[in-house]
Motif scaffolding. Structure first.
Motif, PDB file in Angstrom:
ATOM      1  N   PHE A  63      27.381  -3.330  21.320  1.00 35.60           N
ATOM      2  CA  PHE A  63      26.061  -3.095  20.749  1.00 35.60           C
ATOM      3  C   PHE A  63      25.292  -2.201  21.715  1.00 35.60           C
ATOM      4  O   PHE A  63      25.402  -2.340  22.937  1.00 35.60           O
ATOM      5  CB  PHE A  63      25.331  -4.436  20.580  1.00 35.60           C
ATOM      6  N   ALA A  64      24.523  -1.283  21.156  1.00 32.20           N
ATOM      7  CA  ALA A  64      23.737  -0.380  21.994  1.00 32.20           C
ATOM      8  C   ALA A  64      22.342  -0.228  21.407  1.00 32.20           C
ATOM      9  O   ALA A  64      22.135  -0.355  20.197  1.00 32.20           O
ATOM     10  CB  ALA A  64      24.403   0.987  22.102  1.00 32.20           C
ATOM     11  N   VAL A  65      21.394   0.046  22.296  1.00 37.31           N
ATOM     12  CA  VAL A  65      20.022   0.376  21.915  1.00 37.31           C
ATOM     13  C   VAL A  65      19.690   1.708  22.565  1.00 37.31           C
ATOM     14  O   VAL A  65      19.934   1.887  23.768  1.00 37.31           O
ATOM     15  CB  VAL A  65      19.024  -0.700  22.379  1.00 37.31           C
ATOM     16  N   GLY A  66      19.161   2.646  21.789  1.00 38.81           N
ATOM     17  CA  GLY A  66      18.926   3.965  22.349  1.00 38.81           C
ATOM     18  C   GLY A  66      17.645   4.608  21.876  1.00 38.81           C
ATOM     19  O   GLY A  66      17.002   4.147  20.932  1.00 38.81           O
ATOM     20  N   LYS A  67      17.286   5.712  22.557  1.00 34.55           N
ATOM     21  CA  LYS A  67      16.074   6.459  22.222  1.00 34.55           C
ATOM     22  C   LYS A  67      16.324   7.945  22.495  1.00 34.55           C
ATOM     23  O   LYS A  67      16.671   8.324  23.615  1.00 34.55           O
ATOM     24  CB  LYS A  67      14.903   5.976  23.080  1.00 34.55           C
ATOM     25  N   PRO A  68      16.183   8.795  21.475  1.00 39.93           N
ATOM     26  CA  PRO A  68      16.225  10.234  21.734  1.00 39.93           C
ATOM     27  C   PRO A  68      14.983  10.667  22.508  1.00 39.93           C
ATOM     28  O   PRO A  68      13.858  10.362  22.108  1.00 39.93           O
ATOM     29  CB  PRO A  68      16.240  10.845  20.323  1.00 39.93           C
TER      30      PRO A  68
END
Length: 336
Positions: A63-68
């Motif tokens: 699982f990953a959480v990201g932000k451009p």
């Protein structure tokens, strides 16, 4: 067999950015496709384990959480878990969990979005020895945290506003600080596939007006108003991009160089502008939203004074090249 797997994975990973570059022979970049929403990424993974681990390859997930952050860069917090069983019940099993921060560098944000990645973090190796006798060689159960570093590449394919397919391949370095199995560090190859799910609604971009300049020499033969095959292909691609956005109105303006009379150039530029208009209409652009007009040599970018040094007609034609153009102005443009 493992080397074959690795070679195949490497070829696929390296081919993804090259395939994207090959498909961008003409790209208008009509509107930025950059989406700055936070996102989550559930994914499945397959690991080709380092031979020093003494385990079979296997599936996992994470699982990953990201932000451009901008058009090129995403930052991502990523967790992965894999349970790898021993080979032929000799040795032991590895339960591997890692937590890292990745940077994703995007080569484009279009309909196909290739990227390169690099990251660092920590990895927990939990080793369970399967041999009944205790402490035979280095086969003893244990666990420990180690430094981890990753590098790889992948691509994203948007499906809807709220879902995109993502595939990547990476090499994971594990320094094996706990010295499980032996004193060697580990290097695993991992491929993942998952769904990027943006959080919240995407802000609607404000309508914009943009003018795209098309070289008349790329569209037409000199002094002609019939599209060359390469010119038609160029307009087909341009029309495909226009069909991806909403707009209020399009004006097509034809321009010529100053060679010849004013009346002749006005007529030539008008024919060229209408040829472009008619071709775009044939490619699906609504006829009631597009108009065409020729301006002849009234709006020169390169003047006769600029080309006074030309020694021949061919040199003069080459000097005047920037004047021979078709400008397409798209008003009220907004991404669908």
């Amino acid at each position: 067999m493992k080397n074959i797997y690795r070679s195949t994975l490497s070829a696929l990973v390296l081919a993804a950015p090259l395939a994207a570059i090959a498909q961008t022979d003409y790209q208008t970049d009509t509107l930025p496709r950059f989406d700055d929403r936070w996102y989550i990424l559930p994914f499945a993974s397959y690991t080709w384990a380092d031979e020093n681990r003494g385990v079979d390859d296997g599936f996992g997930g994470g699982f990953a959480v990201g932000k451009p952050l901008n058009e090129r860069l995403n930052l991502e917090l990523r967790m992965t878990y894999t349970d790898l069983a021993s080979q032929d019940d000799a040795g032991g099993d590895f339960r591997i969990g890692d937590l890292g921060v990745d940077g994703l560098f995007f080569l484009s944000r279009g309909r196909f979005q290739p990227f390169l990645l690099a990251g660092i973090g920590i990895i927990n190796d939990d080793f369970e020895c399967n041999i009944s006798e205790v402490n035979i060689g280095n086969c003893k159960s244990g666990s420990g945290f180690s430094f981890m570093a990753e590098a790889g590449a992948g691509f994203v394919v948007p499906i809807t506003e709220y879902a995109s397919l993502r595939v990547d391949g990476r090499y994971r370095y594990d320094d094996n600080a706990a010295r499980l199995i032996d004193d060697e560090d580990f290097g695993d190859w991992i491929v993942t596939a998952g769904i990027v799910i943006p959080l919240g609604s995407r802000a609607k971009p404000a309508p914009v007006t943009r003018t795209f300049e098309l070289s008349a020499d790329a569209l037409f033969a000199f002094d002609k108003a019939t599209l060359k095959p390469t010119g038609a292909d160029r307009l087909n691609t341009f029309a495909g991009d226009l069909n991806q956005v909403n707009f209020n109105d399009i004006q097509v303006a034809g321009h010529t160089d100053p060679i010849g009379s004013e009346a002749y150039n006005l007529a030539l530029s008008d024919r060229r502008a209408n040829t472009v208009r008619d071709h775009l209409v044939g490619q699906g652009i609504p006829a009631d939203k597009i108009s065409a007009q020729g301006f002849g040599k009234s709006q020169l970018k390169v003047t006769p004074a600029d080309c006074a040094g030309a020694k021949s007609r061919e040199a003069l034609i080459e000097c005047y090249q920037p004047n021979r153009r078709v400008e397409v102005t798209v008003e009220g443009m907004v991404e669908k």
